[in-house]
Design a protein around this motif. Structure first.
Motif, short mmCIF file in Angstrom:
data_model
loop_
_atom_site.label_atom_id
_atom_site.label_comp_id
_atom_site.label_asym_id
_atom_site.label_seq_id
_atom_site.Cartn_x
_atom_site.Cartn_y
_atom_site.Cartn_z
N LYS A 165 0.82 -1.21 0.00
CA LYS A 165 0.00 0.00 0.00
C LYS A 165 0.86 1.27 0.00
CE LYS A 165 -4.63 0.94 1.73
NZ LYS A 165 -5.33 -0.12 1.00
N GLY A 166 2.02 1.19 0.65
CA GLY A 166 2.92 2.34 0.63
C GLY A 166 3.38 2.66 -0.78
N LEU A 203 -2.63 4.22 7.38
CA LEU A 203 -1.79 5.16 8.13
C LEU A 203 -0.31 4.83 7.96
CD1 LEU A 203 -4.00 5.46 11.32
CD2 LEU A 203 -3.47 7.32 9.73
N GLU A 204 0.02 3.55 7.93
CA GLU A 204 1.41 3.13 7.71
C GLU A 204 1.90 3.57 6.34
OE1 GLU A 204 1.43 -1.05 8.33
OE2 GLU A 204 1.19 -0.90 10.51
N ALA A 205 1.02 3.49 5.34
CA ALA A 205 1.39 3.90 3.98
C ALA A 205 1.75 5.38 3.94
CB ALA A 205 0.25 3.59 3.01
N PHE A 206 0.96 6.19 4.61
CA PHE A 206 1.27 7.62 4.65
C PHE A 206 2.56 7.87 5.42
CE2 PHE A 206 -3.07 8.18 3.19
CZ PHE A 206 -2.96 9.30 2.38
N GLU A 207 2.76 7.13 6.50
CA GLU A 207 3.96 7.32 7.31
C GLU A 207 5.22 7.01 6.51
OE1 GLU A 207 5.88 5.89 11.61
OE2 GLU A 207 3.96 5.09 10.92
N VAL A 208 5.22 5.90 5.77
CA VAL A 208 6.43 5.53 5.03
C VAL A 208 6.70 6.49 3.88
CG1 VAL A 208 6.22 3.09 5.62
CG2 VAL A 208 5.25 3.90 3.48
N ASN A 209 5.66 7.22 3.46
CA ASN A 209 5.84 8.22 2.41
C ASN A 209 6.09 9.62 2.97
OD1 ASN A 209 5.35 7.20 -0.55
ND2 ASN A 209 3.91 6.05 0.72
N GLY A 210 6.18 9.73 4.30
CA GLY A 210 6.45 11.01 4.92
C GLY A 210 5.34 12.02 4.74
N LYS A 211 4.10 11.50 4.66
CA LYS A 211 2.94 12.37 4.44
C LYS A 211 1.92 12.17 5.56
CE LYS A 211 4.35 13.87 0.38
NZ LYS A 211 4.72 15.28 0.15
#
Length: 220
Positions: A165-166, A203-211
């Motif tokens: 998903k990231g 939420l993890e996907a946004f976190e790994v993308n720095g967003k």
């Protein structure tokens, strides 16, 4: 060769990205959404709004009558939505029996009827642990059948089958997509819960993308 493509469009992050992926390839998407009695049917309103904004053909099909045959999923039955990470065994309660085979069969039939030779859906690697109907072997077998089930062959396209998903989100961000136009939470409440596996994966996907996720979440 037809430029039409049927997109199984739930209104979530993955299908939202798949829809824009098809657009980026110069295809003419025909979005197909299903109301199968999911408690997070709020996602269908998001799908409708996106298609209206993009002026894309959108068909919403009510298949809730088949729920009497597909009991046992926390997405459609009176069973609590589990909390925790997406790959935990508890998330297996969110499996709707045979869902993607049913939806793909209907989408393939729709594709044949409108002269499209492609059906897209948002299977990805993050789903492989829990959902058998998102795994590569399932996609391959369904595609094999789709080549011979009608006089006109239809390809099943899964552009993110090997991505998590990231990575899907990263591709969407490269396309400049606005993910406030999507709904992911398995609970159909006013705000996303932030606790179910679907929310946690998002939420993890946004976190790994720095967003930062543009959706608003319930206070934990």
């Amino acid at each position: 060769m037809s430029d039409k493509a049927v997109i199984i469009y739930s209104g979530g992050m993955d299908s939202f990205t798949v829809l824009h992926h098809a657009l980026s390839k110069g295809l003419k998407p025909c979005a197909l959404s299903f109301d199968y009695g999911q408690r997070h049917s709020k996602e269908l309103k998001y799908a409708e709004n996106v298609c209206r904004t993009l002026n894309i053909e959108h068909t919403l099909v009510d298949i809730t009558s088949i729920n009497q045959l597909l009991a046992g999923s926390s997405l459609t039955s009176d069973i609590p939505i589990p909390e925790g990470h997406y790959e935990e065994p508890s998330m297996q309660s969110t499996v709707v029996p045979n869902r993607n085979m049913i939806l793909l069969s209907l989408a393939i039939g729709h594709a044949v009827s409108i002269g499209a030779n492609k059906v897209f859906y948002g299977a990805h690697s993050g789903d492989h642990a829990i959902y058998p109907d998102c795994r590569p072997e399932f996609v391959k077998k369904m595609n094999d059948v789709s080549q011979i089930a009608n006089y006109d062959a239809v390809d099943i396209c899964t552009p993110y089958l090997s991505n998590d998903k990231g990575e899907i989100l990263a591709d969407g961000l490269r396309m400049g997509l606005d993910y406030s136009q999507t709904w992911t939470c398995y609970n159909g409440r006013e705000l996303a819960c932030g606790q179910c596996g679907a929310c946690q994966e998002r939420l993890e996907a946004f976190e790994v993308n720095g967003k930062t996720d543009p959706l608003e979440y319930e206070a934990s």
